[in-house]
Design a protein around this motif. Structure first.
Motif, PDB file in Angstrom:
ATOM      1  N   PRO A   1      -9.645   1.437  -2.799  1.00 24.60           N
ATOM      2  CA  PRO A   1     -10.827   1.058  -3.224  1.00 24.60           C
ATOM      3  C   PRO A   1     -10.819   0.595  -4.749  1.00 24.60           C
ATOM      4  O   PRO A   1     -12.067   0.065  -5.249  1.00 24.60           O
ATOM      5  CB  PRO A   1     -11.848   2.097  -2.796  1.00 24.60           C
ATOM      6  N   THR A   2     -10.217   1.292  -5.616  1.00 23.73           N
ATOM      7  CA  THR A   2     -10.126   1.263  -6.982  1.00 23.73           C
ATOM      8  C   THR A   2      -9.446   0.038  -7.403  1.00 23.73           C
ATOM      9  O   THR A   2      -8.338  -0.228  -7.125  1.00 23.73           O
ATOM     10  CB  THR A   2      -9.360   2.743  -7.627  1.00 23.73           C
TER      11      THR A   2
ATOM     12  N   ALA B   1       0.853  -1.254   0.043  1.00 24.68           N
ATOM     13  CA  ALA B   1       0.152  -0.134   0.017  1.00 24.68           C
ATOM     14  C   ALA B   1       0.906   1.325  -0.075  1.00 24.68           C
ATOM     15  O   ALA B   1       0.576   2.090  -0.769  1.00 24.68           O
ATOM     16  CB  ALA B   1      -1.126  -0.052   1.103  1.00 24.68           C
ATOM     17  N   SER B   2       1.920   1.233   0.905  1.00 28.58           N
ATOM     18  CA  SER B   2       2.931   2.254   0.869  1.00 28.58           C
ATOM     19  C   SER B   2       4.018   1.954   1.781  1.00 28.58           C
ATOM     20  O   SER B   2       3.545   1.287   2.843  1.00 28.58           O
ATOM     21  CB  SER B   2       2.400   3.714   1.046  1.00 28.58           C
TER      22      SER B   2
ATOM     23  N   SER C   1      -3.524   6.747   1.153  1.00 32.69           N
ATOM     24  CA  SER C   1      -4.896   6.168   0.993  1.00 32.69           C
ATOM     25  C   SER C   1      -5.091   5.769  -0.618  1.00 32.69           C
ATOM     26  O   SER C   1      -6.299   5.066  -0.664  1.00 32.69           O
ATOM     27  CB  SER C   1      -5.898   7.180   1.555  1.00 32.69           C
ATOM     28  N   SER C   2      -4.520   6.492  -1.316  1.00 29.93           N
ATOM     29  CA  SER C   2      -4.823   6.138  -2.878  1.00 29.93           C
ATOM     30  C   SER C   2      -3.320   5.738  -3.580  1.00 29.93           C
ATOM     31  O   SER C   2      -3.109   5.843  -4.541  1.00 29.93           O
ATOM     32  CB  SER C   2      -5.550   7.135  -3.811  1.00 29.93           C
ATOM     33  N   PHE C   3      -2.616   4.983  -2.878  1.00 30.44           N
ATOM     34  CA  PHE C   3      -1.176   4.780  -3.488  1.00 30.44           C
ATOM     35  C   PHE C   3      -1.379   3.749  -4.449  1.00 30.44           C
ATOM     36  O   PHE C   3      -1.777   2.705  -4.451  1.00 30.44           O
ATOM     37  CB  PHE C   3      -0.217   4.188  -2.108  1.00 30.44           C
TER      38      PHE C   3
ATOM     39  N   ASP D   1       3.140  10.063   0.437  1.00 28.21           N
ATOM     40  CA  ASP D   1       4.518   9.441   0.092  1.00 28.21           C
ATOM     41  C   ASP D   1       5.037  10.200  -1.169  1.00 28.21           C
ATOM     42  O   ASP D   1       4.377  10.440  -2.183  1.00 28.21           O
ATOM     43  CB  ASP D   1       4.393   8.146  -0.529  1.00 28.21           C
ATOM     44  N   ILE D   2       6.240  10.280  -1.271  1.00 25.21           N
ATOM     45  CA  ILE D   2       7.031  10.662  -2.405  1.00 25.21           C
ATOM     46  C   ILE D   2       7.776   9.689  -2.968  1.00 25.21           C
ATOM     47  O   ILE D   2       8.596   8.918  -2.227  1.00 25.21           O
ATOM     48  CB  ILE D   2       8.023  12.087  -2.196  1.00 25.21           C
TER      49      ILE D   2
END
Length: 241
Positions: A72-73, A26-27, A195-197, A228-229
């Motif tokens: 969720p995507t 996820a990250s 949350s959208s990594f 995150d970068i």
């Protein structure tokens, strides 16, 4: 076979490992936490982002992580990348140099924590970056992963504090255990909400040797940075140390 498939396997085994896969992919979610003062490191501008044509291909369908509430995507799959010839034994990375942001440091090796997440370097010494040893070695086909803190429990700036200041065309040198240096050219610098990594974009299999540098970014809330970068880079050559 991608390194993600090798790590988690297929079918029933992969389903049983899904919780660990989510935490792993996820990250790198704990790269900076446990301190009171939030620093404000450089952030990548839109002009430093990957061009649309330069976005890496996602991994093969067998490596696709499960969908979760935090992500969720559903990520579409793509055909498996062109098979590569068997790799020779990898020389492990021992040091990293990023002249543009003054990084010159030895590397430690990182594994997995007990919860299945990527280990992170010690927060008590945020100057130390680490190579995730279950990713390809720098110079092998696939995305080698190196992580570092932006700060730590001491309040000092971390080794990747200025990661967001890098720009396409900058270079990263990774010294390896066989006394060679792998030279990478930066393709783009992206900032993502945890949350959208975009797991597959960052960690998915590639058809050539690439590098990912990762640290935390964004607002600091609930003892965690929220973003995150990720720096994307491609191998351009090697030379003797």
């Amino acid at each position: 076979m991608s390194w993600l498939t090798r790590l988690f396997g297929n079918g029933r085994r992969r389903l049983l490992a899904s919780a660990a896969a989510v935490l792993l992919l996820a990250s790198v979610g704990t790269l900076a936490l446990g301190f009171a003062v939030q620093h404000h490191p450089p952030q990548p501008p839109a002009s430093a982002a990957l061009p649309a044509t330069g976005v890496p291909e996602p991994a093969s369908p067998s490596s696709t992580p499960p969908t979760t509430a935090a992500s969720p995507t559903t990520v579409p799959t793509t055909p498996t990348p062109t098979p590569q010839p068997p790799a020779s034994p990898a020389a492990t990375p021992t040091a990293i140099s990023i002249p543009e942001i003054g990084v010159h440091h030895s590397l430690i090796q990182l594994g997995q924590s007990s919860d299945g997440s990527i280990q992170t370097p010690p927060l008590t010494d945020p100057s130390v970056p680490g190579w995730y040893r279950y990713s390809p070695a720098p110079g092998q086909v696939g995305p080698a992963v190196i992580v570092g803190h932006i700060d730590g429990t001491t309040g000092a700036e971390g080794v990747f504090y200025n990661l967001g200041a890098l720009r396409p065309g900058d270079t990263v040198d990774v010294t390896r255990s066989d006394n060679t240096v792998a030279v990478f050219r930066i393709d783009g610098v992206e900032k993502y909400a945890k949350s959208s990594f975009p797991t597959l974009t960052v960690y998915g299999n590639t058809t050539n040797p690439q590098l990912r540098l990762i640290t935390c970014a964004g607002p600091f809330e609930n003892q965690h940075y929220q973003d995150d970068i990720v720096v994307y880079a491609t191998l351009t050559g090697t030379h003797s140390d």
